[in-house]
Design an enzyme around this catalytic site. Structure first.
Site, PDB file in Angstrom:
ATOM      1  N   PRO A 218       0.793  -1.221   0.000  1.00 61.34           N
ATOM      2  CG  PRO A 218      -0.157  -1.099   2.131  1.00 61.34           C
ATOM      3  CD  PRO A 218       0.557  -2.028   1.198  1.00 61.34           C
ATOM      4  CG  ASN A 219      -0.434   4.336   1.067  1.00 61.17           C
ATOM      5  OD1 ASN A 219      -1.394   4.741   0.415  1.00 61.17           O
ATOM      6  ND2 ASN A 219      -0.546   3.922   2.309  1.00 61.17           N
TER       7      ASN A 219
ATOM      8  NE  ARG B 222       3.579   6.934   2.052  1.00 61.22           N
ATOM      9  CZ  ARG B 222       3.817   5.728   2.527  1.00 61.22           C
ATOM     10  NH1 ARG B 222       4.223   4.782   1.710  1.00 61.22           N
ATOM     11  NH2 ARG B 222       3.657   5.475   3.788  1.00 61.22           N
TER      12      ARG B 222
ATOM     13  CE1 TYR C 205       8.376   4.951   2.875  1.00 61.56           C
ATOM     14  CE2 TYR C 205       7.103   6.959   3.167  1.00 61.56           C
ATOM     15  CZ  TYR C 205       7.417   5.673   3.547  1.00 61.56           C
ATOM     16  OH  TYR C 205       6.771   5.100   4.611  1.00 61.56           O
TER      17      TYR C 205
ATOM     18  CG  ASN D  68       8.399  -1.892   0.735  1.00 57.41           C
ATOM     19  OD1 ASN D  68       7.672  -1.910   1.726  1.00 57.41           O
ATOM     20  ND2 ASN D  68       9.137  -0.842   0.410  1.00 57.41           N
TER      21      ASN D  68
ATOM     22  CB  ALA E  63       1.074   0.060   6.486  1.00 54.79           C
TER      23      ALA E  63
ATOM     24  CG  ASP F 133      -0.139 -17.272   8.866  1.00 55.30           C
ATOM     25  OD1 ASP F 133       0.871 -17.286   9.601  1.00 55.30           O
ATOM     26  OD2 ASP F 133      -1.307 -17.251   9.315  1.00 55.30           O
TER      27      ASP F 133
ATOM     28  CD  GLU G 233      10.225  -7.387   6.462  1.00 55.33           C
ATOM     29  OE1 GLU G 233       9.889  -6.360   7.064  1.00 55.33           O
ATOM     30  OE2 GLU G 233      10.342  -8.500   7.024  1.00 55.33           O
TER      31      GLU G 233
ATOM     32  CG  HIS H 241      10.711  -2.215   5.208  1.00 57.72           C
ATOM     33  ND1 HIS H 241       9.358  -2.060   4.975  1.00 57.72           N
ATOM     34  CD2 HIS H 241      10.861  -3.413   5.809  1.00 57.72           C
ATOM     35  CE1 HIS H 241       8.719  -3.115   5.446  1.00 57.72           C
ATOM     36  NE2 HIS H 241       9.611  -3.956   5.943  1.00 57.72           N
ATOM     37  CB  ILE H 242      12.188   2.888   0.921  1.00 58.77           C
ATOM     38  CG1 ILE H 242      11.764   2.107  -0.332  1.00 58.77           C
ATOM     39  CG2 ILE H 242      12.884   4.193   0.559  1.00 58.77           C
ATOM     40  CD1 ILE H 242      10.644   2.732  -1.124  1.00 58.77           C
ATOM     41  CB  SER H 243      12.151   4.630   5.708  1.00 59.54           C
ATOM     42  OG  SER H 243      11.130   3.804   6.248  1.00 59.54           O
TER      43      SER H 243
ATOM     44  NE  ARG I 182       9.013   6.109   8.840  1.00 56.53           N
ATOM     45  CZ  ARG I 182       8.165   5.797   7.866  1.00 56.53           C
ATOM     46  NH1 ARG I 182       8.437   4.789   7.062  1.00 56.53           N
ATOM     47  NH2 ARG I 182       7.062   6.484   7.692  1.00 56.53           N
TER      48      ARG I 182
END
Length: 137
Positions: A9-10, A17, A22, A71, A74, A84, A95, A97-99, A104
């Site tokens: 999402p997003n 954004r 990001y 990624n 949220a 699962d 997995e 993540h950019i940040s 955070r």
């Protein structure tokens, strides 16, 4: 080698954004540069804001692809279902993540994906995706 990048999402709003978190680069442009750089990798891309669509895509490719870079945005911190699903498939998942999620809000420190992933790459901007590709090579 066949690798799928899945964004949650997003992440379709990258470049617009919260550029301070990001960056200001559009993901489609970045993805094209990855395809050019890694000609020996059959790279595909999927993005959805809907949890069930992400699970469906993981199930669709999770027994035939060589790697998945995920990624989940949220959903990383909320989706037991995605966690699962990763446990149920055989294709290894990285997995990303950019940040740096650990710098955070505290709710971002929990991942339902990490326990079932091959590895986790956090906080290197869009280069997190490239590091994940390199891990499969």
């Amino acid at each position: 080698m066949k690798v799928l990048i899945i964004n949650g999402p997003n992440l379709n709003l990258l470049g617009k954004r919260e550029p301070s978190v990001y960056g200001n680069q559009d993901f489609d442009f970045f993805f094209d540069s990855l395809k050019t750089k890694y000609l020996n990798v059959d790279l595909e891309y999927f993005q959805s804001n809907i949890e069930g669509e992400i699970i469906n895509k993981l199930q669709e490719v999770g027994f035939s692809y060589d790697g998945i870079i995920l990624n989940a945005g949220a959903y990383t911190h909320t989706s037991i279902g995605i966690g699962d699903c990763i446990k149920a498939i055989v294709t290894p998942v990285i997995e990303v993540h950019i940040s740096n999620t650990f710098s955070r809000e505290s709710f971002r420190h929990q991942s339902y994906i990490a326990p079932n992933a091959k590895g986790v790459i956090i906080g290197f901007g869009l280069q997190s995706y490239e590091l994940a590709i390199q891990s499969f090579l």
